[in-house]
Design a protein around this motif. Sequence first.
Motif, PDB file in Angstrom:
ATOM      1  N   GLU A 459     -66.095 -22.366   7.137  1.00  0.00           N
ATOM      2  CA  GLU A 459     -65.793 -22.709   5.738  1.00  0.00           C
ATOM      3  C   GLU A 459     -64.469 -23.454   5.640  1.00  0.00           C
ATOM      4  O   GLU A 459     -63.641 -23.387   6.554  1.00  0.00           O
ATOM      5  N   SER A 460     -64.288 -24.079   4.500  1.00  0.00           N
ATOM      6  CA  SER A 460     -63.053 -24.808   4.271  1.00  0.00           C
ATOM      7  C   SER A 460     -61.862 -23.847   4.348  1.00  0.00           C
ATOM      8  O   SER A 460     -61.909 -22.749   3.801  1.00  0.00           O
ATOM      9  N   GLY A 461     -60.823 -24.266   5.062  1.00  0.00           N
ATOM     10  CA  GLY A 461     -59.591 -23.481   5.106  1.00  0.00           C
ATOM     11  C   GLY A 461     -59.565 -22.372   6.133  1.00  0.00           C
ATOM     12  O   GLY A 461     -58.620 -21.590   6.175  1.00  0.00           O
ATOM     13  N   VAL A 462     -60.588 -22.280   7.011  1.00  0.00           N
ATOM     14  CA  VAL A 462     -60.571 -21.190   8.003  1.00  0.00           C
ATOM     15  C   VAL A 462     -59.655 -21.507   9.178  1.00  0.00           C
ATOM     16  O   VAL A 462     -59.347 -20.634   9.981  1.00  0.00           O
ATOM     17  N   LYS A 464     -59.941 -24.809  11.079  1.00  0.00           N
ATOM     18  CA  LYS A 464     -60.650 -25.624  12.074  1.00  0.00           C
ATOM     19  C   LYS A 464     -59.691 -26.633  12.713  1.00  0.00           C
ATOM     20  O   LYS A 464     -59.663 -26.800  13.919  1.00  0.00           O
ATOM     21  N   GLU A 465     -58.884 -27.268  11.853  1.00  0.00           N
ATOM     22  CA  GLU A 465     -57.968 -28.272  12.395  1.00  0.00           C
ATOM     23  C   GLU A 465     -56.911 -27.609  13.291  1.00  0.00           C
ATOM     24  O   GLU A 465     -56.560 -28.133  14.352  1.00  0.00           O
ATOM     25  N   GLU A 531     -64.295 -33.184   8.713  1.00  0.00           N
ATOM     26  CA  GLU A 531     -65.310 -33.401   7.678  1.00  0.00           C
ATOM     27  C   GLU A 531     -66.371 -34.370   8.185  1.00  0.00           C
ATOM     28  O   GLU A 531     -66.763 -35.321   7.492  1.00  0.00           O
ATOM     29  N   LEU A 612     -52.065 -12.185   9.886  1.00  0.00           N
ATOM     30  CA  LEU A 612     -51.980 -13.547   9.346  1.00  0.00           C
ATOM     31  C   LEU A 612     -50.836 -13.667   8.345  1.00  0.00           C
ATOM     32  O   LEU A 612     -50.151 -14.682   8.283  1.00  0.00           O
ATOM     33  N   ILE A 648     -57.881 -19.085   4.835  1.00  0.00           N
ATOM     34  CA  ILE A 648     -56.445 -18.963   5.169  1.00  0.00           C
ATOM     35  C   ILE A 648     -55.601 -19.912   4.319  1.00  0.00           C
ATOM     36  O   ILE A 648     -54.483 -19.609   3.947  1.00  0.00           O
ATOM     37  N   ARG A 649     -56.183 -21.063   3.959  1.00  0.00           N
ATOM     38  CA  ARG A 649     -55.430 -21.998   3.109  1.00  0.00           C
ATOM     39  C   ARG A 649     -55.098 -21.341   1.776  1.00  0.00           C
ATOM     40  O   ARG A 649     -53.969 -21.436   1.277  1.00  0.00           O
ATOM     41  N   GLU A 652     -52.435 -18.684   2.285  1.00  0.00           N
ATOM     42  CA  GLU A 652     -51.134 -19.310   2.439  1.00  0.00           C
ATOM     43  C   GLU A 652     -50.548 -19.661   1.060  1.00  0.00           C
ATOM     44  O   GLU A 652     -49.383 -19.405   0.777  1.00  0.00           O
TER      45      GLU A 652
END
Length: 741
Positions: A459-462, A464-465, A531, A612, A648-649, A652
């Motif tokens: 998912e977004s914000g997990v 990945k980058e 993406e 975290l 996580i995003r 944060e």
Amino acid sequence: MAVVKTIQEKCKSCYACIRNCPVRAIKVTDKQAQILPERCISCGNCVRICAQKAKQIESDWQRISEMLEKKRRQPVIAILAPSFRVAFPEFSVGQVIMALKAIGFNEVEPVTKGIELTVPVYREYLARVEKTTVISSYCPAVVMLIQKHMPELIPNLAPIDSAVLALAKYLKLQNRENRVVFIGPCVAKKEEARDENLVGVLDGVLTFREIREIWQEKGIRPAIYKTPLSWEESLTELFPVSGGLLRNLGIKGRDYNLELAVVEGKDECLKVLQAVKRGEFNGKFLDILFCRGCIDGPEIASPLEFYGRKSLLFSQQRSSQPPVQGLKVAGLDLSRRYINKYQPLPEPSEHDIREILKFTQKINPEDELNCGACGYESCREKARAVYQGLAEIHMCLPYLLNLSQGEIEYYKDRLRNLDRAKPMLSLERILGDLPEVAHIKALSERAAQSDSTILITGESGVGKEVLAQAIHYLSPRANGPFIAINCAALPEMLLESELFGYEEGAFTGARKGGKPGKFELANGGTLLLDEIGDLPLTMQAKLLRVLQERVIERVGGTKSIKVDIRIIAATNQDLKKMVAEGRFRADLYYRLNVIGIHIPPLRDRIKDLPRLIDIIGEKLYREKGITPKVIAKETLDLLMTYHWPGNIRELENVLERSMYLAEGSVVRPEHLPSYLFEKDLPKRRVQIKPLKDAVRELEKELIEAALAEAGGNKVLASELLGIPRATLYLRLKEFGWLSEN
Ligand SMILES: Nc1ncnc2c1ncn2[C@@H]1O[C@H](COP(=O)(O)OP(=O)(O)OP(=O)(O)O)[C@@H](O)[C@H]1O
């Protein structure tokens, strides 16, 4: 309002006042010590100990000088504490009286008269009271200590005025117009004079130090007075040494067949009062003074040392005096009432203490040095103070020394590696050590060593980058570049030239000399295609060729350029489903998914949240200078129950906001955004419409709300929504809320 204040510019964070405050009444904010009026007992210890002279005692002098201007109508009488004899040993009694009158006082009266007034009341009370330890009420710091910190002992306090209050009442009984100013060595008397229960009894308080300053300012020199004026000697003059009250009462232990105690000094006072509280001390009477007798008052300003003062006072008693007879005055009410002023502070749980200790790297008991440099006697006591908002988290000398050493090492390391950026986090720190992620960690480690293409999903914000970066820096390509491009952020044309670069003249506006694309820039390193699910179909075909042949051609160029890159792709979309729907090329999908790593959403590894939080706290400190704060147990409990759609995003973002909002060192539930609690929102009435339109509308609403919440800040809004900034820009353009430029 506190009687003692800190002069901010003089306070140098030495914490000596904290170390010497018996009641934890000092709070440190922005490295400055502040006195908390609701906790301070005005004992004056902080004034005495402050080497910087940063503690200032509130002065009544302005008000008293105004009273002195009206002294014809309202006579102003100074009442002088018996310790004046050792405060001004260089002058005779008469000279002191004359010099005080020179300031403007109509009369000067000895407080010993007040002792004579209270002695019979004490005698009667002690004879009457049974089975209670009576605590003398003469010392205002002790009275304040009991009212503010030990209210259980209020019934033990003798409900009788002190000598000073008794004399002030007596003088006002004589003439209602009289104004009474006490002069003595005591700071706490200033606070007593302001007590709600004693309004109108004392009109002002000056200390011996202030008197010396006023004499100097007005050019008054007591030594010049030649006067036979004096006061009759009596036992009452021994009142300011400990045990003075008992001597004056003429009572001894055997009179009651019970223990009597004479207690002096802050540490002993605290010990004996605790013993009374616990029922361990059952003596009949406590003659108690917070200083070592009033002759040791913080503002005595005497040229003599303590034992010199004591000795002088005894030597002035020429013969042994009989106990004081006492004075009874009709109509003089010397009863005193006390107020419960106790204001408890929140107590931390064991979890909170451990979390706070962790901030200064105290993980194991042996890390707790208990060095006392912070002003608290143990690391745990300091942690408790942090929780209660009294201390700042970084007030730890060994930790700060370590930190500065660590920073030196960090910058040395940066200097050594100036040419290559380091990943922010290691694999261990990104993934933690939950069993749920053990296989991801192992897979990432193995993947790092190979050159295979990797597809990271989640998912977004997990993160990945973040994981892609960590893999790059673990791989043999670590010395090469790590380049990332967001495939969703750019329109197709632009994306192509960004990825492949272009030759001069390839299109209108193409830069002179052309421009290398990301594939070229990543040569020798890793290229992250973020993406990837948003990559247009035509571009998918071009990417497939690169993956197969490892060559590219710039836009408008004819030359094939060989590239040596490892590709990592990332997406929050279901690529398999997209393949089935014909929106993503199957052959590309298989080329990308050589090694597939799926990062689970935060809610599925919620046990990792405390870890975290620590890592993000460090990051916020390092990158944004936000002082780390402790997450209180109840706050953590709430965070653990939230479902974290933005992963996580979002975490944060929530932490950053709440750390800004929390004033002290602890983040409490009220500092969290309210939407975290809104589990059961009322259901909206739904109007049936095409799903696409409905989704679009909701998207608009959410984006509008996020922008409003973020005050128009698009970076923050995209974080609130848990979408990349580029996606937000795309949507804004689509909605016509952003011009093409
Ligand atoms: N394990 C982690 N520890 C600390 N911070 C992390 C971790 N993982 C992610 N973050 C932080 O969370 C934020 C989102 O991370 P990242 O951009 O890697 O997520 P993503 O999955 O690639 O998101 P998107 O799909 O929206 O691009 C970043 O600010 C990153 O620093």
